[in-house]
Design a protein around this motif. Structure first.
Motif, mmCIF file in Angstrom:
data_model
loop_
_atom_site.group_PDB
_atom_site.id
_atom_site.type_symbol
_atom_site.label_atom_id
_atom_site.label_comp_id
_atom_site.label_asym_id
_atom_site.label_seq_id
_atom_site.Cartn_x
_atom_site.Cartn_y
_atom_site.Cartn_z
ATOM 1 N N LEU A 62 72.932 3.954 -72.220
ATOM 2 C CA LEU A 62 71.627 4.430 -71.763
ATOM 3 C C LEU A 62 71.712 5.882 -71.292
ATOM 4 O O LEU A 62 70.879 6.722 -71.663
ATOM 5 C CB LEU A 62 71.118 3.537 -70.633
ATOM 6 N N ASP A 63 72.715 6.187 -70.471
ATOM 7 C CA ASP A 63 72.893 7.570 -70.015
ATOM 8 C C ASP A 63 73.061 8.506 -71.202
ATOM 9 O O ASP A 63 72.498 9.614 -71.235
ATOM 10 C CB ASP A 63 74.115 7.673 -69.101
ATOM 11 N N ASP A 64 73.839 8.063 -72.168
ATOM 12 C CA ASP A 64 74.085 8.846 -73.371
ATOM 13 C C ASP A 64 72.784 9.065 -74.142
ATOM 14 O O ASP A 64 72.486 10.183 -74.594
ATOM 15 C CB ASP A 64 75.085 8.080 -74.243
ATOM 16 N N ALA A 65 72.003 8.001 -74.301
ATOM 17 C CA ALA A 65 70.753 8.081 -75.058
ATOM 18 C C ALA A 65 69.763 9.047 -74.422
ATOM 19 O O ALA A 65 69.070 9.793 -75.120
ATOM 20 C CB ALA A 65 70.131 6.694 -75.186
ATOM 21 N N LEU A 66 69.693 9.044 -73.108
ATOM 22 C CA LEU A 66 68.749 9.932 -72.434
ATOM 23 C C LEU A 66 69.131 11.397 -72.618
ATOM 24 O O LEU A 66 68.259 12.257 -72.816
ATOM 25 C CB LEU A 66 68.658 9.577 -70.950
ATOM 26 N N LEU A 67 70.425 11.706 -72.573
ATOM 27 C CA LEU A 67 70.862 13.075 -72.863
ATOM 28 C C LEU A 67 70.439 13.482 -74.268
ATOM 29 O O LEU A 67 69.967 14.614 -74.489
ATOM 30 C CB LEU A 67 72.384 13.184 -72.745
ATOM 31 N N ASN A 68 70.607 12.567 -75.208
ATOM 32 C CA ASN A 68 70.263 12.862 -76.593
ATOM 33 C C ASN A 68 68.762 13.058 -76.772
ATOM 34 O O ASN A 68 68.311 14.035 -77.372
ATOM 35 C CB ASN A 68 70.729 11.720 -77.505
ATOM 36 N N ILE A 69 67.993 12.099 -76.286
ATOM 37 C CA ILE A 69 66.540 12.117 -76.472
ATOM 38 C C ILE A 69 65.928 13.376 -75.879
ATOM 39 O O ILE A 69 65.009 13.981 -76.456
ATOM 40 C CB ILE A 69 65.915 10.854 -75.851
ATOM 41 N N LEU A 70 66.437 13.807 -74.734
ATOM 42 C CA LEU A 70 65.876 14.964 -74.040
ATOM 43 C C LEU A 70 66.503 16.292 -74.493
ATOM 44 O O LEU A 70 66.097 17.353 -74.015
ATOM 45 C CB LEU A 70 66.059 14.798 -72.533
ATOM 46 N N GLY A 71 67.474 16.252 -75.386
ATOM 47 C CA GLY A 71 68.085 17.485 -75.863
ATOM 48 C C GLY A 71 68.908 18.194 -74.808
ATOM 49 O O GLY A 71 68.984 19.428 -74.792
ATOM 50 N N LEU A 72 69.573 17.430 -73.950
ATOM 51 C CA LEU A 72 70.318 18.013 -72.835
ATOM 52 C C LEU A 72 71.836 17.981 -73.046
ATOM 53 O O LEU A 72 72.574 18.373 -72.143
ATOM 54 C CB LEU A 72 69.974 17.275 -71.535
ATOM 55 N N ARG A 73 72.290 17.562 -74.218
ATOM 56 C CA ARG A 73 73.729 17.444 -74.419
ATOM 57 C C ARG A 73 74.396 18.811 -74.580
ATOM 58 O O ARG A 73 75.488 19.046 -74.075
ATOM 59 C CB ARG A 73 74.025 16.572 -75.650
ATOM 60 N N ILE A 74 73.750 19.710 -75.298
ATOM 61 C CA ILE A 74 74.326 21.034 -75.535
ATOM 62 C C ILE A 74 73.549 22.071 -74.725
ATOM 63 O O ILE A 74 72.335 22.208 -74.889
ATOM 64 C CB ILE A 74 74.291 21.403 -77.029
ATOM 65 N N ASP A 75 74.238 22.768 -73.861
ATOM 66 C CA ASP A 75 73.626 23.838 -73.066
ATOM 67 C C ASP A 75 73.469 25.072 -73.960
ATOM 68 O O ASP A 75 74.460 25.601 -74.470
ATOM 69 C CB ASP A 75 74.520 24.161 -71.864
ATOM 70 N N PRO A 76 72.238 25.570 -74.166
ATOM 71 C CA PRO A 76 72.059 26.714 -75.063
ATOM 72 C C PRO A 76 72.446 28.052 -74.447
ATOM 73 O O PRO A 76 72.579 29.041 -75.165
ATOM 74 C CB PRO A 76 70.560 26.689 -75.367
ATOM 75 N N ALA A 77 72.649 28.105 -73.139
ATOM 76 C CA ALA A 77 72.867 29.385 -72.461
ATOM 77 C C ALA A 77 74.085 30.153 -72.968
ATOM 78 O O ALA A 77 74.001 31.371 -73.184
ATOM 79 C CB ALA A 77 72.944 29.174 -70.953
ATOM 80 N N PRO A 78 75.250 29.517 -73.168
ATOM 81 C CA PRO A 78 76.405 30.294 -73.654
ATOM 82 C C PRO A 78 76.160 30.953 -75.001
ATOM 83 O O PRO A 78 76.572 32.098 -75.221
ATOM 84 C CB PRO A 78 77.520 29.247 -73.726
ATOM 85 N N PHE A 79 75.475 30.251 -75.895
ATOM 86 C CA PHE A 79 75.180 30.865 -77.190
ATOM 87 C C PHE A 79 74.214 32.032 -77.028
ATOM 88 O O PHE A 79 74.385 33.088 -77.674
ATOM 89 C CB PHE A 79 74.595 29.836 -78.157
ATOM 90 N N LEU A 80 73.193 31.864 -76.203
ATOM 91 C CA LEU A 80 72.232 32.952 -75.991
ATOM 92 C C LEU A 80 72.936 34.201 -75.476
ATOM 93 O O LEU A 80 72.657 35.317 -75.921
ATOM 94 C CB LEU A 80 71.148 32.508 -75.009
#
Length: 290
Positions: A77-95
């Motif tokens: 469930l914890d894993d699914a919520l990260l996925n559904i909300l798009g929170l697994r990969i932090d975009p800040a380092p790439f930006l």
């Protein structure tokens, strides 16, 4: 019903999340409105309905399980919520890396809030990729709906839940081919489900990307495109080089201002400039085509 809240980062674009999960206007396992996602999943054998309300600073989530959740189900469930909300990969380092890049900087700045939204589970991402092989999106969405109604389970609320591998493994090829699946697509779906259900193929994130790719490519009917989609939308690896993707090459052609797409070798070399953030680079390249 259990209620939890997950803080959302500044600049979070809920519209991207809603668009990804709302692709099927007749969704049987997803019901999406302007601010809310209802999603049905089976977690370690338990049908669960998630009611996710998106506010500017937080996602407020109602969790209604049809039985007590096991420790493994709670982890899923914890894993699914990260996925559904798009929170697994932090975009800040790439930006930070790419905002002034001579090739991609402009595109990155225009889409600074872009996140990679994922399917709830790796199995869902993989099966959706197989369903979508070599057919148009409208037909793929209709097949996915049929697949859920055949293999999934209905939550007590009436919402259908996307199936787990053991539920798909019980189907026959004819169960799918009589509902417009090609025989090869049906066989690949069942082969994948049976391997996962038997424990012969692990869908854990513990293996490195090369080992994961090799294991998936060894499954008859799964090719590089399906693996790349699963790595991105299922596993959420942050450094996928999608140099074989035609859309990535088309986006690079546009940014380069050239008459032809770069070949795979050159595309791989161009993407190498964005290690270890090539997954976010791919997402931004796709965004330039929309």
């Amino acid at each position: 019903m259990q209620q939890i809240s997950i803080a959302l980062p500044d600049g979070y674009r809920s519209s991207d999340v809603l668009a990804f999960h709302g692709r099927d206007a007749e969704g049987v396992a997803e019901q999406v409105t302007a601010t809310r996602i209802r999603k049905g999943v089976v977690l370690d054998g338990v049908p669960v309905a998630l009611d996710i309300a998106l506010a500017p600073a937080a996602a407020r989530i109602g969790i209604e399980a049809d039985a007590e959740l096991t420790p493994r189900a709670r982890s899923l469930l914890d894993d699914a919520l990260l996925n559904i909300l798009g929170l697994r990969i932090d975009p800040a380092p790439f930006l930070k890396t790419a905002e002034n890049d001579p090739l991609m900087g402009g595109a990155v700045r225009r889409n600074a809030g872009l996140r990679i939204v994922q399917s709830a589970t790796i199995f869902e991402a993989l099966t959706w990729a197989i369903i979508g092989q070599q057919i148009n999106l409208t037909f793929a969405i209709a097949l996915r709906r049929t697949f859920i109604l055949q293999a999934g389970r209905q939550h007590s609320s009436g919402l259908w839940c996307y199936p787990e591998a053991d539920e798909v493994a019980r189907l026959s090829v004819e169960d799918l081919t009589t509902r417009k699946f090609s025989r090869s697509k049906a066989e690949t779906l069942l082969r994948l489900a049976q391997l996962v259900d038997a424990g012969s193929l692990s869908l854990e994130r513990t293996a490195d990307i090369e080992a994961t790719s090799a294991a998936l490519l060894a499954v008859k009917g799964i090719g590089p495109w399906t693996v790349n989609y699963a790595l991105l939308r299922g596993y959420g690896y942050p450094d996928c080089s999608l140099h074989g993707d035609v859309a990535i090459r088309a986006a690079l052609q546009r940014l380069l201002g050239e008459e032809a797409k770069p070949d795979m070798a050159r595309t791989e070399a161009l993407l190498a400039n964005y290690k270890p953030h090539r997954t976010m680079a791919a997402a931004h390249l796709w965004a330039t085509l929309t």
